[in-house]
Design a protein around this motif. Structure first.
Motif, mmCIF file in Angstrom:
data_model
loop_
_atom_site.group_PDB
_atom_site.id
_atom_site.type_symbol
_atom_site.label_atom_id
_atom_site.label_comp_id
_atom_site.label_asym_id
_atom_site.label_seq_id
_atom_site.Cartn_x
_atom_site.Cartn_y
_atom_site.Cartn_z
ATOM 1 N N GLN A 176 0.992 -0.905 0.152
ATOM 2 C CA GLN A 176 -0.110 0.122 0.409
ATOM 3 C C GLN A 176 0.954 1.350 -0.052
ATOM 4 N N GLY A 177 0.540 2.282 -0.754
ATOM 5 C CA GLY A 177 1.185 3.442 -0.836
ATOM 6 C C GLY A 177 1.267 4.862 -0.177
ATOM 7 N N ARG A 178 0.617 5.385 -1.205
ATOM 8 C CA ARG A 178 -0.205 6.763 -0.795
ATOM 9 C C ARG A 178 -1.503 6.616 -0.313
ATOM 10 N N PRO A 179 -2.752 7.234 0.415
ATOM 11 C CA PRO A 179 -3.263 6.821 0.441
ATOM 12 C C PRO A 179 -4.550 7.248 -0.114
ATOM 13 N N VAL A 180 -5.590 6.086 -0.770
ATOM 14 C CA VAL A 180 -6.106 6.764 -2.159
ATOM 15 C C VAL A 180 -7.092 7.989 -1.860
ATOM 16 N N THR A 181 -6.985 8.868 -0.635
ATOM 17 C CA THR A 181 -7.629 10.001 -0.580
ATOM 18 C C THR A 181 -7.488 11.230 -1.352
ATOM 19 N N TYR A 182 -6.109 10.476 -1.355
ATOM 20 C CA TYR A 182 -5.321 11.791 -2.129
ATOM 21 C C TYR A 182 -4.761 11.795 -3.890
ATOM 22 N N GLU A 183 -4.654 12.187 -4.240
ATOM 23 C CA GLU A 183 -3.930 12.684 -5.702
ATOM 24 C C GLU A 183 -2.943 11.820 -5.580
ATOM 25 N N PRO A 184 -2.370 10.891 -6.794
ATOM 26 C CA PRO A 184 -1.467 10.886 -7.154
ATOM 27 C C PRO A 184 -0.859 11.339 -8.156
ATOM 28 N N GLU A 185 0.867 11.261 -7.935
ATOM 29 C CA GLU A 185 2.183 12.353 -8.865
ATOM 30 C C GLU A 185 2.396 11.339 -10.343
ATOM 31 N N SER A 186 3.003 11.930 -10.831
ATOM 32 C CA SER A 186 3.035 11.254 -12.227
ATOM 33 C C SER A 186 4.136 12.638 -12.817
ATOM 34 N N ASN A 187 5.282 12.376 -13.716
ATOM 35 C CA ASN A 187 5.760 13.556 -14.492
ATOM 36 C C ASN A 187 5.245 14.055 -15.621
ATOM 37 N N THR A 188 4.001 12.733 -16.433
ATOM 38 C CA THR A 188 3.610 13.233 -17.252
ATOM 39 C C THR A 188 2.089 13.903 -16.989
ATOM 40 N N LYS A 189 1.319 14.747 -18.325
ATOM 41 C CA LYS A 189 0.186 15.633 -18.181
ATOM 42 C C LYS A 189 -0.763 14.882 -18.602
ATOM 43 N N TYR A 190 -1.530 14.829 -17.458
ATOM 44 C CA TYR A 190 -2.903 14.725 -17.001
ATOM 45 C C TYR A 190 -4.056 14.259 -15.821
ATOM 46 N N PRO A 191 -5.289 14.745 -16.480
ATOM 47 C CA PRO A 191 -5.430 15.240 -14.583
ATOM 48 C C PRO A 191 -5.534 13.679 -13.751
ATOM 49 N N LEU A 192 -4.966 14.250 -12.856
ATOM 50 C CA LEU A 192 -4.251 13.585 -11.601
ATOM 51 C C LEU A 192 -5.707 13.158 -10.730
ATOM 52 N N ASN A 193 -6.156 14.120 -10.830
ATOM 53 C CA ASN A 193 -7.740 14.378 -9.264
ATOM 54 C C ASN A 193 -8.614 12.839 -9.930
ATOM 55 N N GLY A 194 -9.137 11.879 -8.568
ATOM 56 C CA GLY A 194 -9.910 10.295 -8.878
ATOM 57 C C GLY A 194 -9.028 9.691 -9.406
ATOM 58 N N ASN A 195 -8.104 9.345 -9.724
ATOM 59 C CA ASN A 195 -6.893 8.786 -9.751
ATOM 60 C C ASN A 195 -7.096 7.464 -9.113
ATOM 61 N N ILE A 196 -6.843 6.346 -8.854
ATOM 62 C CA ILE A 196 -5.635 5.585 -7.771
ATOM 63 C C ILE A 196 -4.755 4.791 -8.348
#
Ligand SMILES: [Zn+2]
Length: 299
Positions: free
Chosen positions: A137-157
């Motif tokens: 288990q990584g970061r809590p699912v209640t927080y958006e992930p991180e990425s170096n690519t560009k896409y809407p991060l909010n709402g993704n597990i």
């Protein structure tokens, strides 16, 4: 005779109507039983909940997350699947891999050049799957992930599988864990199966993550069928495809990928002991969404 006949007829009618009432009552009872039986046969389908797959909790793998700002809060709506994009070496410790990734994310401002120098307080993914099928288990699912690519991060597990599936094949343990985890996440967050996608689906042209040997199961629709079966509590029935003509042939669990052990260091007088401090070097595993070496190999 007539009164008798009437009486007799009346009695007959009486019997007939009583018989009708009895029959009608039997029909009603039967109908009720049939409806109940029908409902019962459907009930388990709707009421049955699948259990979570075994998950290694952050406390168990030794997580040390920093606080994530409130503006990164999210309600999960998508499952986005990744691979690490780095060759997995047989014998590596997945817990160490995850710890190193977390430390690297927290040190990006010091270690990376713009635009990759953003601070990641916790792991960029919510779940990470080791070659042996263990789910971390990584970061809590209640927080958006991180990425170096560009896409809407909010709402993704973000679900990441360790390894590089352009050069090695996912293990059956990994595939099974990914299916079971995805099915359970869909159930828990009330997400439809058509909201399952991969990194390259959401960031086209920016990455080939999660690698061709996994992406094949997304392309041919098998992955979603496996997930739907898992969600119904049915046997997983996962069938590994043959090696692709232009794809990897060796499994991630092939011992030939083991790192050649380093020769023992010569004993030096007054040498500093190796304190086994966490290294702040970036795990190449963060190739996913971070690779700048080659756009074609960028996962
Ligand atoms: Zn990815």
């Amino acid at each position: 005779m007539l009164p008798f006949a009437v009486t007799e007829l009346g009695l007959l009618e009486g019997y007939q109507s009583q018989s009708k009432r009895v029959m009608s009552s039997i029909y009603r009872t039967l109908l009720t039983l049939l409806i109940a039986a029908g409902a019962c046969s459907y009930l388990p389908v709707y009421a049955k909940k699948i259990s979570p797959p075994p998950i290694v909790t952050p406390a168990e793998w030794g997580s040390n997350p920093h606080p994530i700002p409130d503006d990164k809060k999210q309600i999960p709506q998508w499952i986005t699947i990744h691979h690490a994009g780095e060759l997995w070496h047989y014998g590596e410790d997945p817990a160490e891999f995850v710890r190193r990734m977390q430390i690297w994310g927290q040190n990006r401002p010091k270690l990376e050049k713009p635009p990759r120098d953003t601070y990641w307080p916790d792991l960029p993914y919510h779940f990470l799957i080791a070659p042996d099928g263990r789910i971390f288990q990584g970061r809590p699912v209640t927080y958006e992930p991180e990425s170096n690519t560009k896409y809407p991060l909010n709402g993704n597990i973000g679900v990441e599988m360790m390894g590089d599936f352009n050069v090695q094949r996912p293990s059956m343990e990994q595939l099974s864990a990914c299916v079971a985890l995805t099915a359970w996440l869909l159930q828990e967050h009330k997400i439809a199966v058509d909201k399952v996608r991969t990194h390259q689906d959401v960031a086209p042209g920016q990455t080939d993550c999660p690698g061709k040997d996994f992406y094949r199961y997304i392309k041919d629709g098998q992955f979603k069928l496996w997930v739907l079966r898992a969600k119904k509590g049915q046997k997983l029935n996962i069938v590994e495809g043959d090696a692709l003509p232009d794809g990897p042939t060796k499994s991630i669990n092939d011992p030939s990928t083991a790192k050649v052990p380093a020769p023992p260091a010569p004993l030096m007088p007054n040498s500093t002991p190796n304190l086994d401090l966490p290294k702040a070097t970036p795990p190449t595993a963060l190739q996913d969404s971070n690779s700048v070496t080659s756009p074609t190999s960028k996962p």
